[in-house]
Write a protein that holds these residues in place. Structure first.
Motif, PDB file in Angstrom:
ATOM      1  N   GLN A   1       6.170  -1.008 -10.229  1.00 38.70           N
ATOM      2  CA  GLN A   1       5.065  -1.748  -9.625  1.00 38.70           C
ATOM      3  C   GLN A   1       5.002  -3.184 -10.145  1.00 38.70           C
ATOM      4  O   GLN A   1       4.689  -4.114  -9.394  1.00 38.70           O
ATOM      5  N   LEU A   2       5.307  -3.360 -11.414  1.00 36.07           N
ATOM      6  CA  LEU A   2       5.336  -4.720 -11.960  1.00 36.07           C
ATOM      7  C   LEU A   2       6.481  -5.527 -11.361  1.00 36.07           C
ATOM      8  O   LEU A   2       6.359  -6.731 -11.113  1.00 36.07           O
ATOM      9  N   ARG A   3       7.581  -4.859 -11.114  1.00 37.26           N
ATOM     10  CA  ARG A   3       8.760  -5.576 -10.618  1.00 37.26           C
ATOM     11  C   ARG A   3       8.599  -5.996  -9.158  1.00 37.26           C
ATOM     12  O   ARG A   3       8.983  -7.114  -8.783  1.00 37.26           O
ATOM     13  N   ASP A   4       8.034  -5.109  -8.310  1.00 32.61           N
ATOM     14  CA  ASP A   4       7.929  -5.459  -6.892  1.00 32.61           C
ATOM     15  C   ASP A   4       6.567  -6.048  -6.522  1.00 32.61           C
ATOM     16  O   ASP A   4       6.204  -6.113  -5.350  1.00 32.61           O
ATOM     17  N   LYS A   5       5.798  -6.428  -7.564  1.00 34.54           N
ATOM     18  CA  LYS A   5       4.530  -7.156  -7.371  1.00 34.54           C
ATOM     19  C   LYS A   5       3.409  -6.284  -6.804  1.00 34.54           C
ATOM     20  O   LYS A   5       2.389  -6.807  -6.358  1.00 34.54           O
ATOM     21  N   SER A   6       3.570  -4.972  -6.807  1.00 33.66           N
ATOM     22  CA  SER A   6       2.469  -4.124  -6.363  1.00 33.66           C
ATOM     23  C   SER A   6       1.276  -4.247  -7.294  1.00 33.66           C
ATOM     24  O   SER A   6       0.121  -4.161  -6.873  1.00 33.66           O
ATOM     25  N   ALA A   7       1.558  -4.464  -8.574  1.00 30.51           N
ATOM     26  CA  ALA A   7       0.467  -4.597  -9.535  1.00 30.51           C
ATOM     27  C   ALA A   7      -0.342  -5.861  -9.273  1.00 30.51           C
ATOM     28  O   ALA A   7      -1.570  -5.856  -9.325  1.00 30.51           O
ATOM     29  N   SER A   8       0.349  -6.953  -8.977  1.00 31.67           N
ATOM     30  CA  SER A   8      -0.372  -8.195  -8.726  1.00 31.67           C
ATOM     31  C   SER A   8      -1.234  -8.078  -7.469  1.00 31.67           C
ATOM     32  O   SER A   8      -2.326  -8.635  -7.393  1.00 31.67           O
TER      33      SER A   8
ATOM     34  N   SER B   1      12.604  -0.056 -14.451  1.00 29.60           N
ATOM     35  CA  SER B   1      12.347   1.382 -14.472  1.00 29.60           C
ATOM     36  C   SER B   1      13.426   2.164 -15.220  1.00 29.60           C
ATOM     37  O   SER B   1      13.123   3.018 -16.060  1.00 29.60           O
ATOM     38  N   LEU B   2      14.702   1.888 -14.931  1.00 22.44           N
ATOM     39  CA  LEU B   2      15.778   2.648 -15.567  1.00 22.44           C
ATOM     40  C   LEU B   2      15.837   2.370 -17.058  1.00 22.44           C
ATOM     41  O   LEU B   2      15.976   3.290 -17.874  1.00 22.44           O
ATOM     42  N   THR B   3      15.699   1.107 -17.441  1.00 18.74           N
ATOM     43  CA  THR B   3      15.718   0.759 -18.856  1.00 18.74           C
ATOM     44  C   THR B   3      14.519   1.351 -19.578  1.00 18.74           C
ATOM     45  O   THR B   3      14.622   1.806 -20.728  1.00 18.74           O
ATOM     46  N   THR B   4      13.368   1.378 -18.911  1.00 19.84           N
ATOM     47  CA  THR B   4      12.178   1.980 -19.502  1.00 19.84           C
ATOM     48  C   THR B   4      12.383   3.460 -19.760  1.00 19.84           C
ATOM     49  O   THR B   4      12.020   3.978 -20.824  1.00 19.84           O
ATOM     50  N   SER B   5      12.974   4.173 -18.794  1.00 20.67           N
ATOM     51  CA  SER B   5      13.239   5.603 -18.988  1.00 20.67           C
ATOM     52  C   SER B   5      14.184   5.839 -20.154  1.00 20.67           C
ATOM     53  O   SER B   5      13.962   6.737 -20.981  1.00 20.67           O
ATOM     54  N   ALA B   6      15.246   5.033 -20.239  1.00 27.19           N
ATOM     55  CA  ALA B   6      16.212   5.195 -21.331  1.00 27.19           C
ATOM     56  C   ALA B   6      15.564   4.913 -22.682  1.00 27.19           C
ATOM     57  O   ALA B   6      15.769   5.656 -23.654  1.00 27.19           O
ATOM     58  N   ALA B   7      14.767   3.858 -22.748  1.00 32.44           N
ATOM     59  CA  ALA B   7      14.098   3.525 -24.002  1.00 32.44           C
ATOM     60  C   ALA B   7      13.098   4.606 -24.396  1.00 32.44           C
ATOM     61  O   ALA B   7      12.985   4.967 -25.578  1.00 32.44           O
TER      62      ALA B   7
ATOM     63  N   LEU C   1       0.816  -1.200   0.000  1.00 32.09           N
ATOM     64  CA  LEU C   1       0.000   0.000   0.000  1.00 32.09           C
ATOM     65  C   LEU C   1       0.857   1.261   0.000  1.00 32.09           C
ATOM     66  O   LEU C   1       0.577   2.210  -0.727  1.00 32.09           O
ATOM     67  N   ARG C   2       1.914   1.238   0.811  1.00 31.85           N
ATOM     68  CA  ARG C   2       2.789   2.404   0.865  1.00 31.85           C
ATOM     69  C   ARG C   2       3.455   2.646  -0.485  1.00 31.85           C
ATOM     70  O   ARG C   2       3.556   3.784  -0.970  1.00 31.85           O
ATOM     71  N   GLY C   3       3.942   1.580  -1.131  1.00 26.73           N
ATOM     72  CA  GLY C   3       4.587   1.727  -2.432  1.00 26.73           C
ATOM     73  C   GLY C   3       3.638   2.233  -3.485  1.00 26.73           C
ATOM     74  O   GLY C   3       3.977   3.098  -4.302  1.00 26.73           O
ATOM     75  N   ALA C   4       2.402   1.711  -3.463  1.00 27.32           N
ATOM     76  CA  ALA C   4       1.431   2.159  -4.465  1.00 27.32           C
ATOM     77  C   ALA C   4       1.110   3.633  -4.292  1.00 27.32           C
ATOM     78  O   ALA C   4       1.051   4.396  -5.264  1.00 27.32           O
ATOM     79  N   LEU C   5       0.904   4.068  -3.032  1.00 24.43           N
ATOM     80  CA  LEU C   5       0.587   5.469  -2.791  1.00 24.43           C
ATOM     81  C   LEU C   5       1.748   6.377  -3.152  1.00 24.43           C
ATOM     82  O   LEU C   5       1.556   7.454  -3.715  1.00 24.43           O
ATOM     83  N   ASN C   6       2.971   5.948  -2.848  1.00 25.32           N
ATOM     84  CA  ASN C   6       4.137   6.760  -3.187  1.00 25.32           C
ATOM     85  C   ASN C   6       4.283   6.918  -4.690  1.00 25.32           C
ATOM     86  O   ASN C   6       4.597   8.009  -5.194  1.00 25.32           O
ATOM     87  N   LEU C   7       4.057   5.838  -5.433  1.00 21.58           N
ATOM     88  CA  LEU C   7       4.202   5.907  -6.877  1.00 21.58           C
ATOM     89  C   LEU C   7       3.115   6.755  -7.513  1.00 21.58           C
ATOM     90  O   LEU C   7       3.356   7.462  -8.484  1.00 21.58           O
ATOM     91  N   GLU C   8       1.904   6.697  -6.972  1.00 16.67           N
ATOM     92  CA  GLU C   8       0.827   7.513  -7.533  1.00 16.67           C
ATOM     93  C   GLU C   8       1.051   8.990  -7.247  1.00 16.67           C
ATOM     94  O   GLU C   8       0.727   9.837  -8.074  1.00 16.67           O
ATOM     95  N   SER C   9       1.594   9.311  -6.080  1.00 14.81           N
ATOM     96  CA  SER C   9       1.829  10.717  -5.749  1.00 14.81           C
ATOM     97  C   SER C   9       3.057  11.271  -6.467  1.00 14.81           C
ATOM     98  O   SER C   9       3.211  12.492  -6.588  1.00 14.81           O
ATOM     99  N   ARG C  10       3.910  10.396  -6.947  1.00 14.41           N
ATOM    100  CA  ARG C  10       5.119  10.844  -7.653  1.00 14.41           C
ATOM    101  C   ARG C  10       4.757  11.631  -8.901  1.00 14.41           C
ATOM    102  O   ARG C  10       5.357  12.667  -9.190  1.00 14.41           O
TER     103      ARG C  10
END
Length: 349
Positions: free
Chosen positions: A105-112, A194-200, A20-29
């Motif tokens: 979120q996909l990597r740390d399973k927040s999405a699942s 995340s880093l590879t996605t930003s570069a791409a 929950l904390r990770g999801a809220l942090n990412l949405e507020s980012r």
């Protein structure tokens, strides 16, 4: 008393509190970054307006394409900074926020975790994608319109429309932002880093700008202007001698047009400029040291048959081209969205 060992899937899954904390942090980012970029936009455009409101380009003796240094100094720097702001600000949301957030979120399973609750995959992605589209579009509108109507009239008064800044006008900036946002989401789903996605996403963004600037002249039918490569005439010298004078000519292309193609034709067929250079050497008299007029040698008969052709977009096609490119970008965005919709059900979490 018996104890049950946790399964490997349970031990690898982050705790509910952490999810929950990770999801809220990412949405507020996304919101925080949007507010920071909006503050930068408002601060800069307010400064530009305050500086330029007392500046009247018509009071300067602007000569054709060479404005005086008083006009081309500090005000020109404002133009450069404004251009960078327009080009960079809307793209930062996709490059630094949306793509990395989805990938993380996909990597740390927040999405699942989210999908085990009441969210479907489409709704989970929409909750991240729609705010990014809204904020990106808002920022691109603010920056594009401010550049067009605040900076443009002051800085581009000697060249209207300013084809060099075509990719910075409002319809194009909005179209690029929408396309880049959807591409960032698709790359995040595919890469999950995340880093590879930003570069791409950054590489894709630069490619969109380069391709858009290179191909926009071909979106509407172009016009053509031609002239003989050489203008040949007779000139009387002070001594009374009559000689043949040659001058390089250019087509009568309308002022402020965007010339995007030049070619040389011999009897209707294109020839390389290198051959013209070779024939020009034959044309010049022996010991020629430069200057006009001079006598022609027989080799110039070839040059007299050459036609110089320019393809161009007239100035009144500036905004029709912009809206056409906007439509193309939206069409590409729709195709990317279809790709997301087809891949999302197959996404392994």
């Amino acid at each position: 008393m018996t104890t049950t060992a946790a399964s490997p899937s349970d031990t690898n899954r982050p705790s509910l509190k952490r999810q929950l904390r990770g999801a809220l942090n990412l949405e507020s980012r996304l919101l925080r970054l949007s507010l920071v970029l909006l503050l930068i936009e408002v601060t800069w455009w307010t400064f530009a307006w305050l500086y330029l409101r007392g500046f009247n380009p018509s009071s300067h003796a602007i000569l054709s394409t060479n404005p005086p240094s008083a006009f081309f100094g500090t005000v020109s720097k404002i133009q450069g900074i404004s251009g960078v702001l327009v080009a960079v600000t809307p793209a930062l949301l996709a490059i630094l926020s949306l793509g990395p957030s989805i990938a993380l979120q996909l990597r740390d399973k927040s999405a699942s975790f989210s999908l085990t609750q009441v969210l479907t995959r489409s709704r989970w992605l929409a909750l991240r994608l729609v705010p990014a589209l809204i904020m990106g579009t808002a920022l691109s509108l603010v920056s594009g319109l401010a550049y067009n109507f605040l900076v443009g009239p002051h800085l581009l008064s000697w060249q209207r429309p300013a084809w060099a800044y075509f990719m910075l006008i409002a319809p194009v900036v909005v179209g690029v932002t929408v396309l880049l946002t959807l591409i960032a989401a698709l790359l995040a789903l595919l890469i999950k880093e995340s880093l590879t996605t930003s570069a791409a996403t950054l590489i894709v963004y630069l490619s969109i700008l380069l391709l858009g600037f290179g191909f926009y002249p071909y979106l509407l039918p172009a016009k053509t202007a031609t002239s003989p490569y050489l203008l040949v005439g007779k000139v009387a010298l002070p001594s009374g001698k009559i000689i043949t004078q040659i001058e390089l000519s250019s087509p009568n292309t309308p002022q402020n047009s965007s010339v995007f193609s030049e070619s040389y034709l011999l009897h209707g067929k294109s020839i390389p400029y290198q051959r013209i250079q070779i024939e020009t050497e034959k044309c010049l008299p022996p010991n020629f040291s430069g200057g006009m007029p001079h006598s022609l040698s027989p080799g110039c008969k070839f040059l007299r048959s050459i036609t110089f052709r320019q393809e161009y977009q007239p100035a009144n096609n500036f905004y029709p081209l912009a809206w056409t490119l906007f439509g193309v970008l939206l069409l590409l965005s729709a195709l990317v969205y279809v790709g997301i919709a087809l891949y999302l059900p197959r996404l392994q979490l």
